[in-house]
Design an enzyme around this catalytic site. Structure first.
Site, PDB file in Angstrom:
ATOM      1  N   LYS A 124     -14.352  40.902  17.836  1.00  0.00           N
ATOM      2  CA  LYS A 124     -15.143  41.425  16.721  1.00  0.00           C
ATOM      3  C   LYS A 124     -16.605  41.390  17.125  1.00  0.00           C
ATOM      4  O   LYS A 124     -16.993  40.608  17.997  1.00  0.00           O
ATOM      5  CB  LYS A 124     -14.943  40.581  15.469  1.00  0.00           C
ATOM      6  CG  LYS A 124     -15.228  41.315  14.175  1.00  0.00           C
ATOM      7  CD  LYS A 124     -14.069  42.210  13.762  1.00  0.00           C
ATOM      8  CE  LYS A 124     -14.359  42.940  12.474  1.00  0.00           C
ATOM      9  NZ  LYS A 124     -13.131  43.543  11.929  1.00  0.00           N
ATOM     10  N   ASP A 164     -16.299  48.923  11.357  1.00  0.00           N
ATOM     11  CA  ASP A 164     -16.083  47.913  10.320  1.00  0.00           C
ATOM     12  C   ASP A 164     -17.150  48.172   9.245  1.00  0.00           C
ATOM     13  O   ASP A 164     -17.661  49.292   9.149  1.00  0.00           O
ATOM     14  CB  ASP A 164     -16.154  46.503  10.927  1.00  0.00           C
ATOM     15  CG  ASP A 164     -15.612  45.448   9.970  1.00  0.00           C
ATOM     16  OD1 ASP A 164     -14.383  45.373   9.803  1.00  0.00           O
ATOM     17  OD2 ASP A 164     -16.402  44.711   9.369  1.00  0.00           O
TER      18      ASP A 164
HETATM   19  P1  NAD Z   1     -17.466  50.304   4.492  1.00  0.00           P
HETATM   20  O1  NAD Z   1     -18.825  50.025   5.001  1.00  0.00           O
HETATM   21  O2  NAD Z   1     -16.890  51.646   4.734  1.00  0.00           O
HETATM   22  O3  NAD Z   1     -17.419  50.009   2.925  1.00  0.00           O
HETATM   23  C1  NAD Z   1     -17.796  48.776   2.374  1.00  0.00           C
HETATM   24  C2  NAD Z   1     -17.776  48.945   0.859  1.00  0.00           C
HETATM   25  O4  NAD Z   1     -17.901  47.645   0.263  1.00  0.00           O
HETATM   26  C3  NAD Z   1     -18.916  49.791   0.326  1.00  0.00           C
HETATM   27  O5  NAD Z   1     -18.434  50.634  -0.700  1.00  0.00           O
HETATM   28  C4  NAD Z   1     -19.868  48.761  -0.260  1.00  0.00           C
HETATM   29  O6  NAD Z   1     -20.662  49.264  -1.317  1.00  0.00           O
HETATM   30  C5  NAD Z   1     -18.870  47.740  -0.759  1.00  0.00           C
HETATM   31  N1  NAD Z   1     -19.463  46.431  -0.994  1.00  0.00           N
HETATM   32  C6  NAD Z   1     -20.313  45.727  -0.203  1.00  0.00           C
HETATM   33  N2  NAD Z   1     -20.632  44.572  -0.795  1.00  0.00           N
HETATM   34  C7  NAD Z   1     -19.955  44.551  -1.976  1.00  0.00           C
HETATM   35  C8  NAD Z   1     -19.859  43.617  -3.035  1.00  0.00           C
HETATM   36  N3  NAD Z   1     -20.554  42.473  -2.995  1.00  0.00           N
HETATM   37  N4  NAD Z   1     -19.074  43.925  -4.103  1.00  0.00           N
HETATM   38  C9  NAD Z   1     -18.385  45.074  -4.147  1.00  0.00           C
HETATM   39  N5  NAD Z   1     -18.426  46.001  -3.156  1.00  0.00           N
HETATM   40  C10 NAD Z   1     -19.203  45.725  -2.099  1.00  0.00           C
HETATM   41  O7  NAD Z   1     -16.538  49.163   5.106  1.00  0.00           O
HETATM   42  P2  NAD Z   1     -14.960  49.198   5.339  1.00  0.00           P
HETATM   43  O8  NAD Z   1     -14.727  49.673   6.718  1.00  0.00           O
HETATM   44  O9  NAD Z   1     -14.291  49.873   4.191  1.00  0.00           O
HETATM   45  O10 NAD Z   1     -14.628  47.633   5.321  1.00  0.00           O
HETATM   46  C11 NAD Z   1     -14.307  46.955   4.121  1.00  0.00           C
HETATM   47  C12 NAD Z   1     -13.396  45.783   4.452  1.00  0.00           C
HETATM   48  O11 NAD Z   1     -12.229  46.282   5.082  1.00  0.00           O
HETATM   49  C13 NAD Z   1     -13.993  44.753   5.416  1.00  0.00           C
HETATM   50  O12 NAD Z   1     -13.507  43.479   5.090  1.00  0.00           O
HETATM   51  C14 NAD Z   1     -13.445  45.195   6.747  1.00  0.00           C
HETATM   52  O13 NAD Z   1     -13.443  44.143   7.694  1.00  0.00           O
HETATM   53  C15 NAD Z   1     -12.055  45.610   6.320  1.00  0.00           C
HETATM   54  N6  NAD Z   1     -11.354  46.462   7.277  1.00  0.00           N
HETATM   55  C16 NAD Z   1     -11.875  47.667   7.656  1.00  0.00           C
HETATM   56  C17 NAD Z   1     -11.185  48.432   8.575  1.00  0.00           C
HETATM   57  C18 NAD Z   1     -11.654  49.798   9.016  1.00  0.00           C
HETATM   58  O14 NAD Z   1     -10.941  50.446   9.779  1.00  0.00           O
HETATM   59  N7  NAD Z   1     -12.808  50.264   8.580  1.00  0.00           N
HETATM   60  C19 NAD Z   1      -9.968  47.965   9.116  1.00  0.00           C
HETATM   61  C20 NAD Z   1      -9.461  46.752   8.688  1.00  0.00           C
HETATM   62  C21 NAD Z   1     -10.168  46.009   7.770  1.00  0.00           C
END
Ligand code: NAD
Length: 460
Positions: A124, A164
């Site tokens: 990561k 991420d």
């Molecule tokens: P992203 O940047 O696309 O979206 C993040 C979202 O979370 C945004 O809408 C933001 O406004 C919101 N957010 C941030 N702080 C917040 C809070 N305090 N309360 C409510 N909403 C809040 O990120 P993502 O890629 O969707 O990642 C989100 C989660 O999913 C993370 O934990 C990440 O590790 C996990 N994840 C992502 C992927 C991927 O392929 N992108 C894969 C596995 C896991």
């Protein structure tokens, strides 16, 4: 070898407080697998070998700002394990990124890849910055300087980044371009996944995390995980976070017939028991910068969203959202962790007592890394698969992993008295709780890493 990390760890939160350091939480989760994996206890030092990251890098990045000034940012890349294959894991841009967070996220990647049986270890990375305060030019320069500072520490066969929080296809395109300029004349496409389709990205990757979560949930309900809730189409669902994981989860659950009663982002949440039109909410977010203010819905504080009445809650934002503080007030019957680490160990126990199941992150959001693996394979072979092929393979993998976790949990529960004895032998504090789906998933994943480590041995 002796443990430099933790001697005796307490799984039971003391005095109603809990340590929210993600790496401490990851270690607690690792400790919970010990009574179920005898090899960890019979091979002195194996625990640290499996848990501790193989390599942790911290780099300082001087970056030219648009106003001509120079600003330094801190970047991290943790290669947790290459026991089962090259490191794989996303890069996050967020003000709260620190080494312990990145270590925990890298550990969970190792487990995730093992659980869904793809030939990767875990990694990561992150840069401590607020991307919303930075221009596209500044973000491009931060990304490029970060990749150049990592140098040979990433590569198609060693450590492969992906998107991420607050990074996206554009960031991955910059990563690919920077690495490619540093390695001319080679096929560099497999150095990073989550790329745009025009740059070797895979069909199905952008929605893969959410799609995997939907497949897992559908199968869990089909096999009777929540007896009174037979299928997704009958469910009301609230989703925290409206980015890659959250938006696509809301969209795909809605397409599967579920009613999306609430969504949120960092600015706040919205709730409508009659159901939200997910595409229109996204249009509103694109126009205004937030889901807040969507016409006709009740406005919520960001964390209030977690407590709205619904069948399924999908945290899809950040770690430590459901904790000792609010676990009693969660109204859902099932939690599907699209985010990494959204539920703390203290909350896990309260939720288990309240008979609320949690489909754990290393299972529920593994669809992202599965399709990243498919992208990597396509890049190595210079092939392009059809979207329906990707989705069919993903569906098969996610259903199989779901079955394995559910079956493992049943076996662990049946053997509870025996495992309590094992727990006492390794002298952990407190009593061994009844294993939940998270423990079952971690036992499968840590077990796979332990077997591979012992088969490989240590050289030199
Ligand atoms: P992203 O940047 O696309 O979206 C993040 C979202 O979370 C945004 O809408 C933001 O406004 C919101 N957010 C941030 N702080 C917040 C809070 N305090 N309360 C409510 N909403 C809040 O990120 P993502 O890629 O969707 O990642 C989100 C989660 O999913 C993370 O934990 C990440 O590790 C996990 N994840 C992502 C992927 C991927 O392929 N992108 C894969 C596995 C896991």
């Amino acid at each position: 070898m002796t443990s430099e990390v933790v001697g005796e760890v307490s799984y039971v939160p003391v005095d109603g407080t809990e340590d929210l350091n993600p790496n401490t939480i990851a270690r607690l989760q690792f400790e919970m697998t010990r009574p179920y994996i005898p090899e960890i206890n019979t091979h002195a030092g194996l625990a640290d070998w499996i848990f501790r990251p193989q390599r942790s890098l911290q780099v300082v990045l001087p970056v030219l700002m648009d106003d001509g000034s120079v600003r330094t940012f801190t970047g991290y890349r943790v290669l947790h394990s290459t026991i089962r294959g090259p490191g794989k894991g996303g890069i996050r841009f967020h003000p709260n990124v620190d080494l312990d967070e990145v270590k925990a996220l890298a550990y969970w990647m190792t487990l995730k890849c093992a659980l869904v049986d793809i030939p990767f270890g875990g990694a990561k990375g992150g840069v401590q910055c607020d991307p919303h305060a930075r221009s596209q030019g500044e973000l491009s320069r931060i990304t490029r300087r970060f990749i150049s500072a990592l140098g040979e520490n990433i590569g198609p066969y060693t450590d492969i980044p992906a998107p991420d929080v607050y990074t996206n296809e554009q960031t991955m395109a910059w990563i690919y371009d920077t690495y490619s300029m540093m390695h001319p004349g080679e096929n560099n496409l497999p150095v990073v996944t989550g790329k745009p389709l025009d740059l070797g990205g895979s069909p199905g990757r952008s929605a893969a995390t959410a799609q995997g979560a939907v497949f897992v949930t559908e199968h869990f309900l089909e096999i009777g995980g929540i007896p009174e809730l037979g299928e997704v189409s009958a469910a009301t669902i609230a989703v925290q976070g409206f980015g890659n994981a959250g938006y696509h989860a809301a969209r795909l659950f809605s397409a599967a017939g579920a009613t999306i009663v609430g969504v949120s982002d960092s600015k706040g949440g919205i709730f409508d028991p009659a159901g939200l039109d997910v595409r229109k909410v996204m249009e509103h977010k694109q126009a205004t910068g937030s889901v807040v203010g969507y016409p006709g819905a009740k406005l919520l504080e960001p964390k209030e969203l977690l407590e709205v009445p619904c069948d399924i809650l999908v945290p899809a934002a950040l770690e430590n959202q459901i904790t000792l503080e609010n676990a009693e007030r969660i109204a859902a019957r099932l939690i599907v962790e699209a985010a990494n680490g959204p539920v703390t160990p203290g909350a896990d126990r309260i939720l288990a007592e309240r008979n609320i199941h949690v489909l754990p992150d290393i299972l529920a959001n593994a669809g992202g890394v599965v399709v990243s693996y498919y992208e990597w394979v396509q890049n190595l072979e210079n092939q392009r698969w059809e979207e329906h092929e990707v989705l069919e393979k993903l569906r098969h993998k996610m259903r199989r992993a779901t079955e394995m976790v559910v079956t493992k949990r049943v076996a662990l529960v049946e053997g509870h008295e025996h495992f309590k004895e094992e727990w006492r032998k390794v002298k952990r504090n407190g009593d061994l709780p009844t294993p939940d789906l998270r423990v079952a998933a971690h036992v499968l994943a840590v077990g796979a890493n332990v077997r591979a480590a012992l088969q490989r041995g240590i050289w030199p």
